[in-house]
Enzyme design. Structure first.
Site: not given
Length: 333
Positions: A35-36, A177, A96
């Site tokens: 993760s950042r 989405d 996706k």
């Protein structure tokens, strides 16, 4: 059995669902998460049992002990994330849509082929046993010649308009989405080359809140899709043929049940076969197990979701957005 070491990029809800599914894949080990935020990575690792956590994606890309990387970040980050790990020589499964547009998707596919590594867009629907059974009924001719596909996927998330799905700068909107699901379904049944494409969308604050599209194919075949992030829909699938139909109920993008109905003597449909297979966890295990198997076999693509089809789906989404005048900043890059 060979133990396969997975890394997960991103610690959001979709990554958590994937980690839950991975627990049900024989031979899979969640070896690392990145993760950042180091704190977020550590919390995710503790919750899902990852052996290591990294506070940057670049740091995990240097971990030569990993076999496959799953990318579950928001889709504006997919291109940068995927290119990082493909360049480093990892097999990659990316959520996706693979890219915001076809140009990004094609560049990622080209990079995977250049590096000779496995790469796939995470269209998990195609790996569920119930979906495979539905497609088997269609392709084997049980319903005769398929003529009509109708599919919808819509929910109302408008109570929280601060979410990335409602933000233009995050390439939000319904099509990328959830609309990708009915579009990919149409391609699975009728192929990637419709003769005519028409559509309509409701645009608000720079994103499509809901839309519908019609794909017309040769021999009178028609696919109609509808999707929304600002409206609840019936969320079902109907595939109609000359001898019967196949139906998938609510939640069809992760189905546990499929129904086959054949035309009776009176011409009315009669349910003649039901495939019902509930599954544990989130269902991501089917996709993960297939990808893991392909990587162990040395394959570079999945037959269920080949890269060329992924690029064509992305190109069709570009075409639909073009009809609506919906442009993202990534389209000019």
């Amino acid at each position: 059995m060979t133990e396969v070491k997975w890394g997960i990029v991103g610690t959001g809800s979709i990554s958590g669902q994937f980690a839950e599914g991975l627990r049900h894949v024989k031979g899979a080990q969640l070896a690392a998460v990145a993760s950042r935020s180091p704190e977020s990575a550590r919390a995710f690792a503790q919750k899902y049992g990852a052996l290591k956590s990294y506070g940057s994606y670049e740091e995990m890309a240097r971990d030569s002990g990993l076999d496959i990387v799953y990318i579950g970040t928001p889709h504006t980050q997919h291109f940068g994330n995927a290119m990082l790990f493909l360049e480093a020589g990892f097999a990659v499964l990316c959520e996706k849509p693979l890219g915001v547009n076809a140009a990004q998707s094609e560049k990622m596919a080209d990079k995977a082929r250049e590096k000779n590594v496995f790469f796939m867009e995470g269209m998990w629907t195609r790996f569920f046993p119930a979906f495979k059974k539905a497609m088997e009924w269609v392709r084997s001719g049980r319903i005769g010649e398929p003529k009509m596909v109708s599919a919808s996927f819509g929910y109302d998330g408008s109570l929280n308009r601060m979410k990335w799905r409602f933000r233009h700068d995050m390439a939000g909107g319904s099509l990328l989405d959830v609309g990708i699901y009915p579009l990919a379904l149409a391609f699975a049944v009728f192929g990637t080359e419709p003769l005519n494409v028409t559509s309509a969308a409701c645009l608000q604050d720079g994103i499509d809140e809901y839309n519908t599209f019609t794909l017309e194919y040769a021999d009178g075949r028609i696919a109609v899709g509808a999707d929304a992030i600002g409206l609840n829909m019936n969320n079902t699938v109907f595939i109609g043929g000359t001898k019967g139909s196949v139906r998938l109920g609510e939640g069809w993008w992760h189905p546990g049940r499929a129904e086959l109905a054949l035309n009776g003597d009176t011409g009315k449909p009669q349910t003649c076969e039901v495939f019902d297979e509930p599954y544990p966890a989130t269902g991501f295990q089917y996709e993960a197990a297939a990808v893991q198997g392909y990587v162990l076999e040395g394959r570079k693509e999945a037959p269920e979701m080949p890269l060329d089809e992924t690029v064509k789906i992305a190109a069709m989404m570009d075409r639909l957005r073009g009809q609506w005048g919906l442009v993202y900043k990534e389209d000019g890059e």
